[in-house]
Scaffold this motif. Sequence first.
Motif, mmCIF file in Angstrom:
data_model
loop_
_atom_site.group_PDB
_atom_site.id
_atom_site.type_symbol
_atom_site.label_atom_id
_atom_site.label_comp_id
_atom_site.label_asym_id
_atom_site.label_seq_id
_atom_site.Cartn_x
_atom_site.Cartn_y
_atom_site.Cartn_z
ATOM 1 N N ASN A 6 1.204 9.772 1.421
ATOM 2 C CA ASN A 6 2.098 8.618 1.449
ATOM 3 C C ASN A 6 1.815 7.754 2.668
ATOM 4 O O ASN A 6 1.810 8.248 3.800
ATOM 5 N N GLU A 7 1.613 6.470 2.448
ATOM 6 C CA GLU A 7 1.235 5.571 3.540
ATOM 7 C C GLU A 7 2.393 5.321 4.498
ATOM 8 O O GLU A 7 2.202 5.279 5.716
ATOM 9 N N SER A 58 0.882 14.341 6.914
ATOM 10 C CA SER A 58 0.680 13.023 6.299
ATOM 11 C C SER A 58 -0.361 13.077 5.193
ATOM 12 O O SER A 58 -0.189 12.481 4.118
ATOM 13 N N ASN A 77 -2.261 6.781 1.107
ATOM 14 C CA ASN A 77 -3.336 6.752 2.086
ATOM 15 C C ASN A 77 -4.610 7.314 1.462
ATOM 16 O O ASN A 77 -4.575 7.982 0.432
ATOM 17 N N GLU A 78 -5.726 7.044 2.061
ATOM 18 C CA GLU A 78 -7.026 7.363 1.473
ATOM 19 C C GLU A 78 -7.571 8.707 1.941
ATOM 20 O O GLU A 78 -8.711 9.048 1.633
ATOM 21 N N THR A 80 2.785 8.384 6.556
ATOM 22 C CA THR A 80 1.673 8.462 7.509
ATOM 23 C C THR A 80 1.913 7.556 8.712
ATOM 24 O O THR A 80 1.717 7.959 9.865
ATOM 25 N N LYS A 117 0.838 -1.196 0.000
ATOM 26 C CA LYS A 117 0.000 0.000 0.000
ATOM 27 C C LYS A 117 0.871 1.242 0.000
ATOM 28 O O LYS A 117 1.716 1.426 0.862
#
Length: 502
Positions: free
Chosen positions: A332-333, A327, A203-204, A336, A200
Amino acid sequence: MIEMKGSLDLKKILPFLPSSSKSSTLDETLVYFVTFLYALSTAEISPSNLLKTAGAVGYGIYSKTVMEIHNLGLKWQYGIATAAGIIASQSENEEFKLFLMKLEQVIRLGDSLRDFMKNEMAAIVSAYAAAYERSMESLKLLLGMFSTLMSTASFMIAAMMVMSMIGGGDSQTIVVVAFAVISGLGAFALMMYVIFPKDKLMNENGDHLKKFKKIFFPCMGASVGVGVALIFVPGVPNEIIVSAIGGPLIIPGFLARRIESRIKKLDESYPSFIRHLTEIYATVGSLGQALKTVMKSDFGGLSVHARGMLNRVLNRVTMEEAFDLFSIDTGNELITASNKVISVSMVKGGNMIEVGETLAQLTSKFNDLRKKRQQVSKAFESTVLILHVLTVAVMSFMKGVFNFFSDIFSHVDASLGANVIQPIPPDTMNIVLPVMVIALAAINGMVIKISQGGMFKTMWFNIGLLLLIGGVVSFGVQQFVASMFGDIIGDNPFSDITVPGA
């Protein structure tokens, strides 16, 4: 092991695959959760406070589990050590269960939580890296098997078409064979999607997803609309319609690729950024002053987001909110997940030099693993593109040949009553071939993305490009075949044929 999903135990079917058991799960969330616990332990806080803080942070089932330990140990007065043992016995995840059992003994004996967490974090990171690399070896093997299957699919269909014509079969035979090939390739792609890590990347919560949706839905509507409109236009070949459908899909896929590239570049700058920030913060004790000093250095695209974070801090935004917004801006996961550890550690008074160095090394480890995956996927991507063109070209060539034979034997049947060879009706091939091109483009586009990992939204670029290329190649090959046979037999090959009794 890396988390595997699915009802079938693929390990028994294909022994070279990583274990698919849900009871031995080791994923990025667990890695960051244990890292979070280590960061908190550097503040020398009590076990109950550590578990309570970790339980309030969003790490899914892991946060929920440690909160249950905290509640059972304090509210129900079992004691933290006893509660950890009770909850550990009920855990289905063997990796996490073992961690909780060790934690029980450390708390019961009064050993240093800081040393324990540091050792456990190092062990879990090493185990995750080893499992990931084993998964990449399996990925190489499966990608090779998929390439072999792709290379034989077109020739299998061509052979069945010839056998059907000579053996007097009907159009259902080629439909069944085409469906079997697509089903086999699709099942293979699905198996790869289930068993391999997704990596992943985005991020959402950021604006990246909103930007993608604004482009994706209009382009998807345009793709469907153009395809439906061209179907009702007389004289437009089905292959050209396939290419027209794929064209609009390239646009959102290209946008997703740009977003993915931008996010990946942030990963490269983040380890040095967070190491520098935490070292200065440990000295000056002020996030604003630390950011001002950090901004004197160049961290590429990350500097823009860091400058925004500095402005928020100077405007009295809380430390936690500043890191959260930072974040979200990056999208970016990995950043984050790391920022979550940093912000809570700062609030709790952790040793920021150790925490920053640990997160920098962890992010670098993830980056190295993903770069190795990219090396594997690059070679595979080129191979699939070549095989896709080859498969479409072979099927299109056979369609052109059978169209020729169908025309020939339709005249022979009418004049001489010959009924030895029965070509597949052109109407059937006019439907089967475009469907095959679309299905192959979808499957190959998905498999390419599975090999790459990261944002699956970039899959639309692969699918759109393969549809565009596949339609053009199919149309071009059929035109070549028609021209070739036309030059060989002339414009009117049936002028000398006379019908008996005429």
